[in-house]
Design a protein around this motif. Structure first.
Motif, PDB file in Angstrom:
ATOM      1  N   ALA A   1      -8.191  -4.443   0.390  1.00  0.00           N
ATOM      2  CA  ALA A   1      -7.844  -5.830   0.710  1.00  0.00           C
ATOM      3  C   ALA A   1      -7.536  -6.608  -0.572  1.00  0.00           C
ATOM      4  CB  ALA A   1      -8.993  -6.480   1.486  1.00  0.00           C
ATOM      5  N   CYS A   2      -7.083  -7.864  -0.404  1.00  0.00           N
ATOM      6  CA  CYS A   2      -6.675  -8.697  -1.544  1.00  0.00           C
ATOM      7  C   CYS A   2      -7.710  -8.667  -2.649  1.00  0.00           C
ATOM      8  CB  CYS A   2      -6.502 -10.148  -1.133  1.00  0.00           C
ATOM      9  SG  CYS A   2      -5.384 -10.372   0.220  1.00  0.00           S
ATOM     10  N   GLY A   3      -7.264  -8.394  -3.859  1.00  0.00           N
ATOM     11  CA  GLY A   3      -8.149  -8.461  -5.016  1.00  0.00           C
ATOM     12  C   GLY A   3      -9.032  -7.251  -5.205  1.00  0.00           C
ATOM     13  N   GLN A   4      -8.924  -6.286  -4.304  1.00  0.00           N
ATOM     14  CA  GLN A   4      -9.814  -5.111  -4.413  1.00  0.00           C
ATOM     15  C   GLN A   4      -9.153  -3.906  -5.069  1.00  0.00           C
ATOM     16  OE1 GLN A   4     -11.079  -4.802  -0.204  1.00  0.00           O
ATOM     17  NE2 GLN A   4     -13.124  -5.326  -0.923  1.00  0.00           N
ATOM     18  N   LEU A   5      -7.866  -4.006  -5.350  1.00  0.00           N
ATOM     19  CA  LEU A   5      -7.186  -2.846  -5.931  1.00  0.00           C
ATOM     20  C   LEU A   5      -7.575  -2.726  -7.396  1.00  0.00           C
ATOM     21  CD1 LEU A   5      -3.627  -3.142  -4.368  1.00  0.00           C
ATOM     22  CD2 LEU A   5      -5.683  -2.083  -3.449  1.00  0.00           C
ATOM     23  N   ALA A   6      -8.210  -1.630  -7.716  1.00  0.00           N
ATOM     24  CA  ALA A   6      -8.723  -1.483  -9.070  1.00  0.00           C
ATOM     25  C   ALA A   6      -8.707  -0.034  -9.453  1.00  0.00           C
ATOM     26  CB  ALA A   6     -10.149  -1.994  -9.146  1.00  0.00           C
TER      27      ALA A   6
END
Ligand code: SAH
Length: 354
Positions: free
Chosen positions: A332-337
């Motif tokens: 989800a938004c902001g979780q791509l790491a």
């Protein structure tokens, strides 16, 4: 490098000795039918064989991991690039459309405090072809799922406006060569003013989303550090000019953090700005990220999110709540790491032929 970086002249050079119509055949196969070189049956077998061995036509993305969520309607891929960099891409099927969320950089230099990608740091720019290839890969999967990919959002890893030229060339490819509607393409930015001005000069009717998250400089500088360089009043002026010039839709993204930016004061600060710009507000319940100590920042409760939307609505602002697709797989938004220097899951498979 990706085969989707190749310009017509470069492909023509690689097709030396072939009739001129081969270029168009190849372009249609790559951009409209999403075929691998081996699958392009309109080309003679010997030519396919030759092209498939050229490094220029090798796939730039290798699938290192695939995860599914939401009953299979959300898929996240971890791709390795040829230099070891890694990115993530998310495909989401909805009832009446399918959207791919793509990355524009490996990592991100913007360091927003609540974003996992920002915590991982910046590695490098993606090429135009590496961006386009994510769309092609997702379109191919969508087709296999009996769906048609029709929306693209530049909301994956990276700050698209910090890679403006390559991103813009990829938008042209997505619209002119793949054939998606420009109105179905959304560029999301932390608010880089020079590039907002630049976008206004560009002809396609794409959507602009701005990650606002706070409507006063003190708080916004804490959440989105680039605000120190491009503070709110200048950002709003640039957006006003953008709107006057293009009449294209602007939306604001606002991740709701309990007790931080979800209070009536925030509503009162945001509403006049949104109204002035005729902007739509997209509320995102804060997604948990691993690098933030538990308890340091919490998402607003679903009740508070709904109230916040209603309070904005009462002041004449059009606000919607973004669905939290893919949370369970950190999609989800902001979780791509994902960073090349972090250990990544096993099993690298080339996606040549499914
Ligand atoms: N760099 C661009 C593109 C990324 S879009 C931009 O910032 O606009 C990703 C969106 O998710 C941005 O609006 C970002 O601020 C938001 N986001 C980041 N971390 C989040 C989190 N933990 N929960 C919800 N949204 C988040």
């Amino acid at each position: 490098m990706s085969r989707y970086d190749l310009e017509d002249e470069e492909i023509t050079a690689l097709l030396a000795g072939e009739p001129r119509f081969r270029l168009q055949q190849l372009q249609e196969a790559l951009y409209q039918r999403f075929e691998e070189i081996e699958e392009i049956s309109v080309l003679p077998k010997a030519l396919r064989e030759r092209l498939s061995h050229l490094p220029e036509f090798a796939p730039a993305l290798s699938v290192a991991n695939e995860q599914r969520a939401d009953g299979g309607r959300t898929v996240k891929w971890l791709f390795h690039l040829d230099d070891g960099a890694a990115i993530e891409t998310v495909l989401m099927h909805y009832r009446d459309h399918s959207t791919v969320c793509i990355s524009s950089q490996a990592g991100c230099a913007m360091a927003c405090s609540f974003c996992a990608t920002g915590h991982g740091g910046y590695l490098r720019q993606l090429s135009t072809g590496e961006i386009v290839e994510q769309v092609i890969f997702a379109a191919r999967r969508a087709r296999a799922d009996g769906r048609r990919l029709d929306h693209v959002v530049f909301m994956g890893m990276g700050e698209p406006f910090a890679n403006f030229d390559r991103v813009w060339r990829s938008v042209e490819r997505i619209v002119n060569d793949i054939g998606l509607a420009a109105r179905h393409v959304t560029l999301s930015t932390v608010g880089l003013i020079p590039q907002i001005r630049l976008l206004a000069e560009h002809p396609l009717q794409v959507n602009l989303a701005v990650s606002l998250h706070a409507a006063n400089n003190e708080l916004r500088s804490e959440l989105v550090p680039i605000n120190r360089r491009y503070p709110i009043e200048r950002l709003v002026t640039a957006l006003e000019e953008y709107f006057a010039q293009t009449h294209r839709r602007i939306s604001f993204e606002w991740a709701l953090i309990a007790g931080v930016n979800d209070t009536p004061k925030d509503v009162a600060e945001l509403a006049p700005i949104a109204n002035r710009l005729h902007a739509h507000v997209n509320l995102i319940p804060l997604n948990p990220i691993r690098d933030i100590a538990p308890g340091a920042m919490k998402g607003s409760s679903p009740e508070r999110v709904a109230e916040f939307a209603n309070e904005l609505g009462a002041l004449g602002v059009n606000a919607t709540i973004r669905r939290t697709r893919g949370r369970s797989i950190d999609a989800a938004c902001g979780q791509l790491a994902v960073m090349a220097n972090r250990p990544v899951p096993v099993r690298v498979t080339r996606h040549r032929v499914e």
